[in-house]
Design a protein around this motif. Structure first.
Motif, PDB file in Angstrom:
ATOM      1  N   SER A 131      30.927  48.578   2.806  1.00  0.00           N
ATOM      2  CA  SER A 131      31.052  49.574   1.609  1.00  0.00           C
ATOM      3  C   SER A 131      30.033  50.815   1.491  1.00  0.00           C
ATOM      4  CB  SER A 131      31.155  48.569   0.290  1.00  0.00           C
ATOM      5  OG  SER A 131      30.689  49.433  -0.791  1.00  0.00           O
ATOM      6  N   LYS A 147      27.353  49.883  -1.529  1.00  0.00           N
ATOM      7  CA  LYS A 147      26.480  48.793  -1.304  1.00  0.00           C
ATOM      8  C   LYS A 147      25.627  49.424  -0.333  1.00  0.00           C
ATOM      9  CE  LYS A 147      29.748  45.283  -2.548  1.00  0.00           C
ATOM     10  NZ  LYS A 147      30.675  43.945  -1.678  1.00  0.00           N
ATOM     11  N   THR A 186      23.078  51.915  -1.898  1.00  0.00           N
ATOM     12  CA  THR A 186      22.290  51.608  -3.099  1.00  0.00           C
ATOM     13  C   THR A 186      21.100  50.729  -2.436  1.00  0.00           C
ATOM     14  OG1 THR A 186      24.089  51.618  -4.427  1.00  0.00           O
ATOM     15  CG2 THR A 186      22.186  49.844  -4.981  1.00  0.00           C
ATOM     16  N   TRP A 196      24.764  53.233  -6.994  1.00  0.00           N
ATOM     17  CA  TRP A 196      25.509  52.196  -7.454  1.00  0.00           C
ATOM     18  C   TRP A 196      26.817  52.403  -8.404  1.00  0.00           C
ATOM     19  CZ3 TRP A 196      26.603  47.294  -5.699  1.00  0.00           C
ATOM     20  CH2 TRP A 196      27.286  46.553  -6.542  1.00  0.00           C
ATOM     21  N   ASP A 217      33.339  52.969  -2.453  1.00  0.00           N
ATOM     22  CA  ASP A 217      33.270  51.781  -1.512  1.00  0.00           C
ATOM     23  C   ASP A 217      33.686  52.594  -0.188  1.00  0.00           C
ATOM     24  OD1 ASP A 217      32.322  49.509  -2.537  1.00  0.00           O
ATOM     25  OD2 ASP A 217      34.199  49.132  -3.285  1.00  0.00           O
TER      26      ASP A 217
END
Length: 430
Positions: free
Chosen positions: A73, A76, A79, A189, A194
């Protein structure tokens, strides 16, 4: 519709700024080498080795970063990478010993290269269709530069508020960067998607997309244009690394104050980055060259002339205006080329299914100067008189720029032959 378009460009700005400023603590020496030596207690050679540690780790991680971009992703990864980089900055702010700084640089490579490099490029590219890739990538380079420039100017202003001997000056700079990284991680985030993972691709996309195979790497290495593009990046990136010594050069050779030279470092390494990347794209689009490869070749010729002038003035530096002007001209040619050198891969008609692998391999080879330039120049600074050390540095840059001229010539001739062959009609068979 307008809201979606606004969100798209806001997301591009967050991705670009995150990808741009994330490297600033790893490359803190670019502006703050003298304060690092003074407050952290490192010699120029040790600082060079700290930099080369990041370079070596980065070289190892560039290729697998492409796999991370395809398999995980984007939201993710970006972040976590930005927040982790900020936390590493907090550790760096306590002025740790040399061996801890080495470990921090390795960790920086993991967060900024493995987890962020290819992810940010792919995440940005997914914001536009095929026809918009040039615009998206051009603006990405420009926005990266703007973010880096604004943060550098702000931190330099904060640095200048302290007394010259106050160790909290550099510490404040590091803490500001760390806080900005964590804030950008939070924004990633909420705004970054993704991306295309194996879970989100449609059945038709999976069917049409060839599966990754190790043989793809061997296939890429057998293509001559891969090596041509890699060496073009190698030459341009060598000049980019050398330009990071502009602050030291102006201080030691022309007697500029540290603050004045540091501001010049920001102009050279930050402001020009924001301006010259998109400008190189405009030159490619609207000039008679029409080819990123030809534009890079023309800029390399300008660089050769400029480097010869720097070698001539190096022995007897006179007007600081001349020295600054020559460095700015070299910086313009370098940063405009940096905004274009990955476009050479697409211009060479690299098949899309191996495009990511090609970018990874070209990054490995092209960014090798990160490994050797800093310790070599640092050693020259510590062991040679300034005039001799910087003469050697400019000679290194001259050799690298000659490589760019040679390999842009080879690449352009290769593409010309390929175009001629493609124009030949195939025989009609019954």
């Amino acid at each position: 519709m307008q809201n979606n378009n606004f969100r798209r460009w806001l997301t591009l700005a967050i991705i670009s700024i995150s990808g741009g400023v994330s490297f600033d603590l790893a490359y803190l020496r670019y502006i703050y080498q003298i304060p690092m030596a003074k407050f952290m207690g490192f010699t120029n050679t040790e600082i060079g080795f700290i930099m080369s540690t990041f370079g070596i780790a980065a070289i190892i991680l560039y290729a697998p970063s492409g796999v991370v971009a395809d398999k995980f992703s984007h939201r993710k990864m970006m972040t976590f990478a930005m927040i982790a980089t900020g936390l590493l900055g907090f550790l760096m702010s306590v002025y740790p010993p040399f061996w801890v700084m080495i470990l921090i640089q390795v960790a920086f490579a993991i967060t900024t290269i493995l987890m962020l490099w290819s992810v940010s490029i792919k995440a940005a590219s997914l914001l536009g269709n095929h026809e918009e890739q040039g615009k998206i990538m051009g603006w990405m380079e420009g926005l990266r530069g703007v973010g880096v420039m604004l943060l550098a100017v702000f931190t330099m202003w904060v640095f200048s508020l302290f007394m010259p001997e106050d160790p909290n000056s550099l510490k404040s700079v590091i803490l500001i960067y760390s806080g900005v990284y964590i804030l950008l991680g939070i924004l990633c985030w909420f705004f970054v998607s993704d991306g295309y993972t194996s879970r989100t691709e449609s059945d038709s996309e999976k069917k049409d997309k060839p599966a990754f195979k190790l043989s793809d790497i061997l296939s890429v290495l057998k293509i001559s244009t891969t090596w041509y593009c890699s060496m073009i990046i190698f030459g341009v990136y060598t000049i980019y690394a050398i330009l990071s010594y502009s602050t030291n050069y102006l201080t030691e050779m022309y007697g500029m104050t540290l603050v004045a030279a540091s501001y010049m470092g920001i102009v050279i390494n930050k402001i020009f980055r924001a301006m010259c990347g998109p400008l190189g794209g405009l030159v490619t689009t609207y000039s008679r060259f029409k080819s990123p490869t030809r534009v890079i070749q023309f800029l390399a010729v300008i660089s050769v002339i400029t480097l010869c002038a720097l070698l001539f003035t190096n022995q007897n530096p006179g007007s600081v205006v001349v020295g600054i002007g020559l460095i700015l001209l070299l910086a313009f040619a370098c940063y405009a080329s940096r905004g274009l050198y990955f476009a050479c891969i697409g211009e060479a008609r690299t098949p899309k299914y191996i495009m990511g692998t090609t970018v990874g391999i070209c990054s490995v080879i092209g960014f090798l100067p990160d490994v050797f330039v800093y310790p070599i120049v640092g050693y020259w600074q510590d062991s040679l008189p300034p005039a001799e050390a910087y003469r050697n540095m400019w000679l290194m840059g001259l050799g690298a720029t000659c490589l760019v001229i040679v390999f842009t010539f080879l690449l352009f001739n290769n593409m010309k032959r390929a175009s001629q062959q493609a124009a030949i009609p195939s025989p009609i068979t019954e």
